[in-house]
Design a protein around this motif. Structure first.
Motif, mmCIF file in Angstrom:
data_model
loop_
_atom_site.group_PDB
_atom_site.id
_atom_site.type_symbol
_atom_site.label_atom_id
_atom_site.label_comp_id
_atom_site.label_asym_id
_atom_site.label_seq_id
_atom_site.Cartn_x
_atom_site.Cartn_y
_atom_site.Cartn_z
ATOM 1 N N ALA A 1 1.058 -0.962 -0.191
ATOM 2 C CA ALA A 1 0.061 0.152 0.085
ATOM 3 C C ALA A 1 0.939 1.482 -0.022
ATOM 4 N N GLU A 2 2.270 1.109 0.664
ATOM 5 C CA GLU A 2 2.784 2.505 0.999
ATOM 6 C C GLU A 2 3.738 2.117 -0.367
ATOM 7 N N ALA A 3 3.778 1.823 -1.406
ATOM 8 C CA ALA A 3 4.241 1.326 -2.693
ATOM 9 C C ALA A 3 3.237 2.236 -3.856
ATOM 10 N N GLY A 4 2.383 1.979 -3.427
ATOM 11 C CA GLY A 4 1.312 2.525 -4.337
ATOM 12 C C GLY A 4 0.182 2.146 -5.112
ATOM 13 N N ALA A 5 0.024 0.606 -3.857
ATOM 14 C CA ALA A 5 -0.843 -0.544 -5.115
ATOM 15 C C ALA A 5 -2.095 0.132 -4.026
ATOM 16 N N LYS A 6 -3.002 -0.959 -4.919
ATOM 17 C CA LYS A 6 -4.510 -1.074 -4.166
ATOM 18 C C LYS A 6 -4.610 -2.538 -3.865
ATOM 19 N N VAL A 7 -4.379 -3.022 -2.866
ATOM 20 C CA VAL A 7 -4.253 -4.261 -1.994
ATOM 21 C C VAL A 7 -5.788 -5.262 -2.052
ATOM 22 N N THR A 8 -5.545 -5.887 -1.668
ATOM 23 C CA THR A 8 -6.738 -7.029 -1.677
ATOM 24 C C THR A 8 -6.696 -7.455 -0.288
ATOM 25 N N LEU A 9 -6.876 -7.461 0.709
ATOM 26 C CA LEU A 9 -6.717 -7.822 1.946
ATOM 27 C C LEU A 9 -7.763 -9.680 2.067
ATOM 28 N N ALA A 10 -6.913 -10.420 2.078
ATOM 29 C CA ALA A 10 -8.115 -12.007 2.144
ATOM 30 C C ALA A 10 -7.342 -12.367 3.039
ATOM 31 N N ALA A 11 -8.198 -13.083 3.894
ATOM 32 C CA ALA A 11 -8.469 -13.978 4.787
ATOM 33 C C ALA A 11 -9.652 -14.706 5.189
ATOM 34 N N ARG A 12 -9.802 -15.943 6.225
ATOM 35 C CA ARG A 12 -11.200 -16.624 6.204
ATOM 36 C C ARG A 12 -11.689 -16.009 7.078
ATOM 37 N N SER A 13 -11.571 -14.805 7.980
ATOM 38 C CA SER A 13 -12.436 -14.009 8.531
ATOM 39 C C SER A 13 -12.548 -12.329 8.343
ATOM 40 N N LEU A 14 -13.770 -12.510 7.868
ATOM 41 C CA LEU A 14 -14.027 -10.350 8.002
ATOM 42 C C LEU A 14 -13.970 -9.582 8.998
ATOM 43 N N ASP A 15 -14.301 -10.500 9.763
ATOM 44 C CA ASP A 15 -14.476 -9.719 11.099
ATOM 45 C C ASP A 15 -12.730 -8.954 11.585
ATOM 46 N N ARG A 16 -11.573 -9.517 10.409
ATOM 47 C CA ARG A 16 -9.979 -9.372 11.763
ATOM 48 C C ARG A 16 -10.006 -8.688 10.581
ATOM 49 N N LEU A 17 -10.699 -8.534 9.303
ATOM 50 C CA LEU A 17 -10.120 -8.030 7.981
ATOM 51 C C LEU A 17 -10.296 -6.424 7.944
ATOM 52 N N SER A 18 -11.291 -5.871 8.082
ATOM 53 C CA SER A 18 -12.140 -4.637 8.061
ATOM 54 C C SER A 18 -11.019 -3.701 8.881
ATOM 55 N N PRO A 19 -10.780 -3.690 10.151
ATOM 56 C CA PRO A 19 -10.560 -2.916 10.942
ATOM 57 C C PRO A 19 -8.548 -2.552 10.467
ATOM 58 N N VAL A 20 -8.518 -3.625 9.563
ATOM 59 C CA VAL A 20 -7.034 -3.732 9.037
ATOM 60 C C VAL A 20 -7.573 -2.518 7.958
ATOM 61 N N ALA A 21 -8.323 -2.193 6.830
ATOM 62 C CA ALA A 21 -8.908 -2.230 5.876
ATOM 63 C C ALA A 21 -9.399 -0.813 5.885
ATOM 64 N N GLU A 22 -9.826 -0.729 7.299
ATOM 65 C CA GLU A 22 -9.515 0.573 8.153
ATOM 66 C C GLU A 22 -8.569 1.524 8.218
ATOM 67 N N ALA A 23 -8.211 0.429 8.919
ATOM 68 C CA ALA A 23 -6.893 2.013 9.257
ATOM 69 C C ALA A 23 -5.692 2.307 7.795
ATOM 70 N N LEU A 24 -6.006 1.148 6.763
ATOM 71 C CA LEU A 24 -5.202 1.777 5.701
ATOM 72 C C LEU A 24 -5.784 2.620 4.595
ATOM 73 N N HIS A 25 -6.905 3.232 5.153
ATOM 74 C CA HIS A 25 -8.007 3.939 4.335
ATOM 75 C C HIS A 25 -8.111 5.187 5.196
#
Length: 237
Positions: free
Chosen positions: A17-41
């Motif tokens: 993300a810092e290098a300019g990529a649009k990243v797709t965060l994948a894992a088994r649980s969206l509950d754990r991913l959503s806070p990460v995506a929000e922090a990146l946003h």
């Protein structure tokens, strides 16, 4: 970015993300991913989330096929159930192989297939381990899966090079992550680990972020079918 909710996968997501990529965060649980995506946003980066269980081969194939091709794959999903070889259960063996080898193989293939169908190049990176080149105490099954990843990486690189698809691994030493907490809580194991790492320290997630960015970018355009060691010199001697 598979296994992006914590540890090396999270670090890799931040690095790209810092290098300019649009990243797709994948894992088994969206509950754990959503806070990460929000922090990146909140930090001004582009990120979305994808629920993906690489143990579900059919589901993984369908999910990847339904998306636009991914230019870069970083697979950091992994499982470790350490113990003496004589005490390995079939259940533990199957669980570790199911994620570390079976899941990684078919995930990598699914991403490559989509790229080939679209006529696009790509960089596919599996987070392997220094244990893919040596082995260690109580790590027979884990090491076996990581050795196997190195094998399929070379084979896939040979087959897909004509499509402009590069396939590599990153092989870290012991990195401070939730996966290594149990091992690093044992002073005797830490002493053994530090005796092997020539740089004399444990690895940090930041030590893997640069190599991920390098292999994902055109700076590594002539590198495929190989392993990038991030082991502080462990496997050098």
């Amino acid at each position: 970015m598979v296994g992006a909710s914590s540890g090396i996968g999270l670090g890799a997501a931040v690095a790209l993300a810092e290098a300019g990529a649009k990243v797709t965060l994948a894992a088994r649980s969206l509950d754990r991913l959503s806070p990460v995506a929000e922090a990146l946003h909140d930090a001004g980066f582009q990120a979305d989330v994808l629920e993906l269980d690489i143990q579900d081969l059919e589901g993984t194939e369908q999910t990847i096929a339904s998306r636009e091709p991914f230019d870069v794959l970083v697979n950091s999903a992994g499982l470790a159930r350490h113990g003496p070889a004589l005490e390995t259960t079939v259940a533990d063996f199957d669980a570790v192989v199911g994620i570390n080898l079976r899941g990684a193989y078919f995930l990598t293939r699914a991403v490559a297939r989509k790229l080939i169908e679209a006529g696009k190049p790509g960089s596919l990176i599996n987070i392997s381990s220094q244990m893919a080149h040596v082995s260690g105490i109580d790590r027979v099954v884990y090491s076996a899966t990581k050795h196997a990843i190195e094998g399929f990486t070379k084979g896939m690189a040979i087959e897909w090079g004509k499509h402009g698809i590069r396939v590599n691994t990153i092989c870290p030493t012991f990195i401070r992550t939730p996966l290594t907490e149990q091992t690093l809580a044992n002073p005797e194991r830490v002493e053994w680990i530090l005796s092997k790492i020539k740089l004399g320290r444990l690895g940090e997630i930041e030590d893997v972020m640069g190599p991920v960015t390098f292999l994902a970018s055109d700076a590594s355009a002539m590198i495929t079918g190989t392993a990038l060691m991030v082991d502080g010199g462990w496997t050098a001697g």
